[in-house]
Scaffold this motif. Structure first.
Motif, PDB file in Angstrom:
ATOM      1  N   TYR A   1       0.571   4.426  -0.700  1.00  0.00           N
ATOM      2  CA  TYR A   1      -0.007   5.533   0.079  1.00  0.00           C
ATOM      3  C   TYR A   1      -1.025   4.946   1.033  1.00  0.00           C
ATOM      4  O   TYR A   1      -2.038   4.385   0.608  1.00  0.00           O
ATOM      5  CB  TYR A   1      -0.671   6.573  -0.819  1.00  0.00           C
ATOM      6  CG  TYR A   1      -1.526   7.555  -0.038  1.00  0.00           C
ATOM      7  CD1 TYR A   1      -0.930   8.452   0.852  1.00  0.00           C
ATOM      8  CD2 TYR A   1      -2.907   7.575  -0.159  1.00  0.00           C
ATOM      9  CE1 TYR A   1      -1.700   9.330   1.591  1.00  0.00           C
ATOM     10  CE2 TYR A   1      -3.688   8.459   0.574  1.00  0.00           C
ATOM     11  CZ  TYR A   1      -3.076   9.333   1.451  1.00  0.00           C
ATOM     12  OH  TYR A   1      -3.839  10.205   2.197  1.00  0.00           O
ATOM     13  N   PHE A   2      -0.760   5.062   2.339  1.00  0.00           N
ATOM     14  CA  PHE A   2      -1.661   4.469   3.323  1.00  0.00           C
ATOM     15  C   PHE A   2      -2.796   5.442   3.603  1.00  0.00           C
ATOM     16  O   PHE A   2      -2.567   6.564   4.062  1.00  0.00           O
ATOM     17  CB  PHE A   2      -0.911   4.138   4.614  1.00  0.00           C
ATOM     18  CG  PHE A   2      -1.691   3.238   5.528  1.00  0.00           C
ATOM     19  CD1 PHE A   2      -1.736   1.875   5.283  1.00  0.00           C
ATOM     20  CD2 PHE A   2      -2.398   3.755   6.600  1.00  0.00           C
ATOM     21  CE1 PHE A   2      -2.470   1.040   6.110  1.00  0.00           C
ATOM     22  CE2 PHE A   2      -3.132   2.932   7.417  1.00  0.00           C
ATOM     23  CZ  PHE A   2      -3.173   1.567   7.176  1.00  0.00           C
TER      24      PHE A   2
ATOM     25  N   THR B   1       4.688  -0.068   2.800  1.00  0.00           N
ATOM     26  CA  THR B   1       4.125   1.235   2.474  1.00  0.00           C
ATOM     27  C   THR B   1       5.266   2.206   2.220  1.00  0.00           C
ATOM     28  O   THR B   1       6.438   1.816   2.218  1.00  0.00           O
ATOM     29  CB  THR B   1       3.202   1.727   3.603  1.00  0.00           C
ATOM     30  OG1 THR B   1       2.543   2.937   3.199  1.00  0.00           O
ATOM     31  CG2 THR B   1       3.986   1.978   4.877  1.00  0.00           C
TER      32      THR B   1
ATOM     33  N   LEU C   1       4.982   7.188   5.367  1.00  0.00           N
ATOM     34  CA  LEU C   1       3.816   7.407   6.208  1.00  0.00           C
ATOM     35  C   LEU C   1       3.778   8.859   6.674  1.00  0.00           C
ATOM     36  O   LEU C   1       4.822   9.464   6.963  1.00  0.00           O
ATOM     37  CB  LEU C   1       3.855   6.478   7.422  1.00  0.00           C
ATOM     38  CG  LEU C   1       3.550   5.005   7.160  1.00  0.00           C
ATOM     39  CD1 LEU C   1       3.860   4.180   8.402  1.00  0.00           C
ATOM     40  CD2 LEU C   1       2.104   4.813   6.742  1.00  0.00           C
TER      41      LEU C   1
ATOM     42  N   ILE D   1       0.867  -1.182   0.000  1.00  0.00           N
ATOM     43  CA  ILE D   1       0.000   0.000   0.000  1.00  0.00           C
ATOM     44  C   ILE D   1       0.901   1.229   0.000  1.00  0.00           C
ATOM     45  O   ILE D   1       1.230   1.767   1.064  1.00  0.00           O
ATOM     46  CB  ILE D   1      -0.928   0.000   1.229  1.00  0.00           C
ATOM     47  CG1 ILE D   1      -1.528  -1.392   1.455  1.00  0.00           C
ATOM     48  CG2 ILE D   1      -2.032   1.037   1.076  1.00  0.00           C
ATOM     49  CD1 ILE D   1      -2.244  -1.547   2.760  1.00  0.00           C
TER      50      ILE D   1
ATOM     51  N   ILE E   1       2.889  -5.405   5.934  1.00  0.00           N
ATOM     52  CA  ILE E   1       2.542  -4.287   5.058  1.00  0.00           C
ATOM     53  C   ILE E   1       3.819  -3.626   4.551  1.00  0.00           C
ATOM     54  O   ILE E   1       4.781  -3.436   5.303  1.00  0.00           O
ATOM     55  CB  ILE E   1       1.662  -3.244   5.791  1.00  0.00           C
ATOM     56  CG1 ILE E   1       0.193  -3.647   5.724  1.00  0.00           C
ATOM     57  CG2 ILE E   1       1.816  -1.856   5.184  1.00  0.00           C
ATOM     58  CD1 ILE E   1      -0.742  -2.635   6.336  1.00  0.00           C
TER      59      ILE E   1
ATOM     60  N   ASN F   1       8.250   0.737   6.138  1.00  0.00           N
ATOM     61  CA  ASN F   1       7.947   2.076   5.664  1.00  0.00           C
ATOM     62  C   ASN F   1       9.095   2.555   4.781  1.00  0.00           C
ATOM     63  O   ASN F   1      10.076   3.121   5.247  1.00  0.00           O
ATOM     64  CB  ASN F   1       7.754   3.019   6.865  1.00  0.00           C
ATOM     65  CG  ASN F   1       7.381   4.420   6.452  1.00  0.00           C
ATOM     66  OD1 ASN F   1       6.818   4.625   5.375  1.00  0.00           O
ATOM     67  ND2 ASN F   1       7.699   5.391   7.282  1.00  0.00           N
TER      68      ASN F   1
ATOM     69  N   ALA G   1      -5.881  -0.015  10.807  1.00  0.00           N
ATOM     70  CA  ALA G   1      -4.832  -1.008  11.077  1.00  0.00           C
ATOM     71  C   ALA G   1      -5.421  -2.269  11.701  1.00  0.00           C
ATOM     72  O   ALA G   1      -5.046  -3.395  11.341  1.00  0.00           O
ATOM     73  CB  ALA G   1      -3.766  -0.401  11.983  1.00  0.00           C
TER      74      ALA G   1
ATOM     75  N   SER H   1      -4.048   8.289   6.792  1.00  0.00           N
ATOM     76  CA  SER H   1      -2.840   8.536   7.595  1.00  0.00           C
ATOM     77  C   SER H   1      -2.841   9.930   8.213  1.00  0.00           C
ATOM     78  O   SER H   1      -2.137  10.172   9.196  1.00  0.00           O
ATOM     79  CB  SER H   1      -1.588   8.355   6.729  1.00  0.00           C
ATOM     80  OG  SER H   1      -1.616   9.216   5.613  1.00  0.00           O
TER      81      SER H   1
ATOM     82  N   CYS I   1      -6.878   6.003  11.704  1.00  0.00           N
ATOM     83  CA  CYS I   1      -5.773   5.198  11.185  1.00  0.00           C
ATOM     84  C   CYS I   1      -5.562   3.944  12.032  1.00  0.00           C
ATOM     85  O   CYS I   1      -5.248   2.877  11.503  1.00  0.00           O
ATOM     86  CB  CYS I   1      -4.499   6.055  11.166  1.00  0.00           C
ATOM     87  SG  CYS I   1      -3.174   5.370  10.181  1.00  0.00           S
TER      88      CYS I   1
ATOM     89  N   VAL J   1       5.681  -3.735   9.632  1.00  0.00           N
ATOM     90  CA  VAL J   1       5.419  -2.672   8.649  1.00  0.00           C
ATOM     91  C   VAL J   1       6.764  -2.177   8.123  1.00  0.00           C
ATOM     92  O   VAL J   1       7.619  -1.770   8.902  1.00  0.00           O
ATOM     93  CB  VAL J   1       4.635  -1.505   9.271  1.00  0.00           C
ATOM     94  CG1 VAL J   1       4.460  -0.374   8.247  1.00  0.00           C
ATOM     95  CG2 VAL J   1       3.286  -1.967   9.789  1.00  0.00           C
TER      96      VAL J   1
END
Length: 383
Positions: free
Chosen positions: A125-126, A159, A162, A123, A157, A177, A146, A129, A142, A175
């Motif tokens: 663009y989460f 991403t 964030l 993803i 995930i 990022n 989750a 956020s 948010c 996650v």
């Protein structure tokens, strides 16, 4: 009685051979225990990033059907076996955010009930956020999202940038990022010929850390825009308060708290010299562009002769393309984490940087159990 000869354990089974069909079955199972990449979008414009990623991986996009029924419900059908495989769901978020979220949740649940081994959401663009902090009588949406993703079956995930790095703490699973700054920095160095005469600008003090990181990596100066335009009479408070004012409230002696002075932002000022230079405004999201347009006007007044805007996620909502086209901004550079082909047709100033390379490499490394450290080389918390 003659003693029985006890053969070693290995020699007892040394001549045992599995049936030929069993070997074929094991080989087939080994081949099947791979990974598949699916796209959870129902629109063709949103599957472009998924196609780029699968091309880099040398894989085919998983066979699935995602569509909206006449009553608005989302339906997902998985058209191939995913049992025991690592499944990566690529979901880019278009303007219809809530439909995209439901597509992701339903596809994850469908894969979970189809016995997928791991379900990893890609993803870039989460969504939601920006709603990661508690507001008055509000909620941290948010965190809710989750929890919903974990319940649907996601186990990991991937991403990018964030809005608040603390969002990673909302999840009960890993996650990753990733950062888009290496690609945007490369664009500055290769596509802006005289970038050495540039200054990195933060359009608000909140974006100062990101701007400072860019300035230090490019060995450029830094400027920060502080303050806001003066409000008109129509923008002033109409006198209502929440909670209501309570008259004659009793306060226990000795517990009266000191009165906090109300905050008041000064008129817009630019901290730093931008005269005769290129101004490069950096941020993570460009959605409503009014603040960027206002910042560009201030920088133009201060003597900047070219103004660029660099952002990871180009949401460009409402009439953003029209406002950019008529503004002092010379170029807006965003990545393809969010589809914006329609906005590019409306405004030639919008340019795109492809980040499918780092997403495909992240998928490959996660599936092979390799370290992700290579993707975070020289990356700091402020990037």
């Amino acid at each position: 009685m003659p003693r029985k000869l006890l053969l070693p354990y290995k020699s007892v089974f040394s001549h045992f051979r599995a049936p030929r069909g069993l070997h074929d079955s094991l080989a087939m199972n080994a081949a099947r225990s791979g990974y598949r990449v699916f796209s959870a979008n129902s629109t063709a414009a949103c599957t472009e990033l998924a196609k780029r990623i699968t091309e880099r991986l040398g894989a085919e996009l998983g066979k699935s059907v995602v569509y909206q029924e006449t009553n608005g419900e989302t339906r997902v059908e998985i058209k191939e076996s995913v049992r025991g495989q690592d499944i990566f769901i690529i979901q880019t978020i278009p303007r219809d955010v809530n439909t995209a979220v439901m597509e992701l949740l339903i596809m994850a649940y469908a894969l979970k009930t189809s016995c997928a081994r791991n379900i990893i959401g890609v993803i870039p663009y989460f969504p939601y956020s920006k709603q990661s902090k508690m507001r008055k009588r509000g909620s941290i949406v948010c965190k809710l999202l989750a929890s919903m993703l974990a319940k649907a079956g996601l186990t990991h995930i991937i991403t990018m940038d964030l809005h608040q790095k603390e969002i990673q703490g909302f999840f009960s699973f890993p996650v990753d990022n990733l950062r888009a700054s290496p690609f945007l920095l490369q664009y500055i160095q290769e596509e802006i010929p005289d970038y050495r005469n540039a200054v990195i600008v933060a359009k608000s003090p909140d974006a100062a850390k990101r701007a400072q990181s860019y300035a230090e990596r490019l060995r450029l100066g830094l400027a920060v825009i502080h303050g806001e335009a003066q409000c008109t009479e129509q923008d002033m408070d109409d006198g209502r308060h929440s909670p209501p004012m309570v008259k004659n409230a009793t306060v226990h002696p000795g517990l009266e708290l000191p009165l906090m002075m109300a905050k008041e932002k000064p008129p817009i000022t630019v901290v730093g010299d931008v005269g005769g230079r290129i101004a490069i405004i950096v941020d993570d999201i460009i959605d409503d562009v009014e603040s960027f347009v206002a910042a560009a006007e201030i920088l133009k007044e201060r003597g900047a002769y070219k103004i660029f805007v660099m952002a990871t996620h180009g949401l460009l909502s409402a009439d953003a393309p029209h406002l950019i086209e008529e503004s002092s901004i010379d170029e807006v550079v965003v990545t393809n984490t969010v589809p914006h082909e329609v906005q590019k047709l409306q405004c030639p100033k919008i340019k795109t940087v492809d980040i499918s390379l780092i997403l495909s490499e992240a998928i490959r490394r996660i599936h092979n159990g390799e370290s992700m450290a290579y993707l975070f080389r020289n990356i700091t918390v402020d990037d």
